[in-house]
Scaffold this active site. Structure first.
Site, PDB file in Angstrom:
ATOM      1  N   GLU A 155     101.353 -56.742  22.619  1.00 23.96           N
ATOM      2  CA  GLU A 155     100.882 -57.303  23.892  1.00 23.96           C
ATOM      3  C   GLU A 155     101.572 -56.531  25.030  1.00 23.96           C
ATOM      4  O   GLU A 155     102.748 -56.170  24.917  1.00 23.96           O
ATOM      5  CB  GLU A 155     101.329 -58.780  23.900  1.00 23.96           C
ATOM      6  CG  GLU A 155     101.053 -59.549  25.157  1.00 23.96           C
ATOM      7  CD  GLU A 155     101.600 -60.999  25.038  1.00 23.96           C
ATOM      8  OE1 GLU A 155     102.345 -61.307  24.070  1.00 23.96           O
ATOM      9  OE2 GLU A 155     101.264 -61.820  25.911  1.00 23.96           O
ATOM     10  N   LYS A 177      93.679 -63.276  26.977  1.00 23.86           N
ATOM     11  CA  LYS A 177      94.502 -64.316  26.323  1.00 23.86           C
ATOM     12  C   LYS A 177      94.142 -65.710  26.833  1.00 23.86           C
ATOM     13  O   LYS A 177      94.230 -65.988  28.035  1.00 23.86           O
ATOM     14  CB  LYS A 177      95.976 -64.012  26.565  1.00 23.86           C
ATOM     15  CG  LYS A 177      96.942 -64.882  25.785  1.00 23.86           C
ATOM     16  CD  LYS A 177      98.380 -64.388  25.991  1.00 23.86           C
ATOM     17  CE  LYS A 177      99.382 -65.130  25.133  1.00 23.86           C
ATOM     18  NZ  LYS A 177     100.752 -64.590  25.316  1.00 23.86           N
ATOM     19  N   CYS A 189      99.375 -63.021  20.753  1.00 22.21           N
ATOM     20  CA  CYS A 189     100.656 -63.726  20.635  1.00 22.21           C
ATOM     21  C   CYS A 189     100.523 -65.236  20.514  1.00 22.21           C
ATOM     22  O   CYS A 189     100.074 -65.736  19.492  1.00 22.21           O
ATOM     23  CB  CYS A 189     101.567 -63.322  21.794  1.00 22.21           C
ATOM     24  SG  CYS A 189     103.317 -63.583  21.386  1.00 22.21           S
TER      25      CYS A 189
HETATM   26  C1  ACM Z   1     103.929 -64.902  23.951  1.00 18.65           C
HETATM   27  O1  ACM Z   1     102.828 -65.441  23.888  1.00 18.65           O
HETATM   28  N1  ACM Z   1     104.078 -63.684  24.441  1.00 18.65           N
HETATM   29  C2  ACM Z   1     105.113 -65.584  23.444  1.00 18.65           C
END
Ligand code: ACM
Length: 260
Positions: free
Chosen positions: A38, A107, A140
């Protein structure tokens, strides 16, 4: 197909350097698909919106051009996280190949202070048909919501490409369950190192891994070192959803009983 995870230690705000370091790692290990962390080009621990604005890129920006160039020279694909400048700024992942951009995921479940700097994703959970199989994207903290991996599995993904910047210790073991309950491969590419900026000190846990549909850890990197590792896998293994004569993982769901 040969699947690689790339574990990096980006320098905050130095996109060009971070892209160069990552592609140097990738050059060492041939693969059909590389999964990178990420925000691999920018670093993670932003303190102001101005900082995000300075390093965010359009989906056809410099990071994209570097990654497509690599994909063209090496006839491969790459999934990577970046701060996407669009109508708003998103914490996004791109999937690219020799023909260019295949798609973007934004995300959906933002973690902690990401909520200050990024808008929540609005493109759902996409799955892309590549020559070797179907690849879905999540980022993530999405792992913490089983709905994310389940959506990708229900859309037919064989593999979840999972760019990450893990802070909490639970995800590497948690992804074993995500793979097992969906009969799907996952490639979690994390970063290592520490970003101590403003009054926020963040340490990342590394432990990037590739997990099979049976929940086997096929490859795992260490907690602290940069690295790259590749494994040969057959994505067709993710089509075997039958557990025994009476149970099939996805067909056995009872949505009418779940009530949501
Ligand atoms: C995250 O979602 N970077 C912990």
């Amino acid at each position: 197909m040969r699947l690689a995870i790339v574990q990096t230690n980006p320098t905050f705000g130095k996109n060009e350097v971070n892209i160069h370091t990552a592609t140097e790692q990738m050059r060492e290990v041939p693969a059909d698909l590389y999964v990178l962390p990420e925000l691999f080009n920018t670093g993670y621990n932003f303190t102001t919106m101005d900082e995000v604005d300075r390093v965010a890129e359009k989906s056809d920006g410099a990071t994209f051009r570097a990654m497509v160039g690599f994909a063209q020279r090496n006839s491969c694909y790459a999934a990577y996280g970046f701060a996407e400048r669009a109508d708003q700024i998103y914490n996004s992942a791109a999937l690219v190949g020799p023909s260019g951009l295949l798609g973007i995921y934004r995300k959906v479940h933002l973690f902690d202070r990401e909520n200050l700097f990024f808008k929540p994703g609005n493109l759902g959970f996409p799955v892309f048909d590549l020559p070797f199989g179907k690849v879905g994207l999540m980022i993530c903290f999405d792992w913490m919501y089983p709905e994310a991996a389940r959506s990708l599995a229900l859309k037919g993904a064989h593999l979840i490409a999972h760019p990450s910047n893990l802070v909490l210790p639970h995800c590497p073991d948690g992804m074993i369950t995500r793979c097992l309950e969906n009969g799907i491969f996952a490639a979690t590419a994390d970063r290592v190192g520490r970003e101590n900026r403003g009054d926020v000190d963040i340490r990342f846990i590394g432990t990037s891994e590739i997990v099979s549909p049976r929940g086997e850890v096929l490859a795992r990197l260490g907690k602290e070192e940069e690295g790259i590792i590749a494994v040969e896998i057959d994505l067709k293994d993710a089509e075997k959803k039958r557990i025994n004569q009476y149970n099939d993982l996805l067909a056995g769901r009872r949505p009418e009983q779940y009530g949501f």
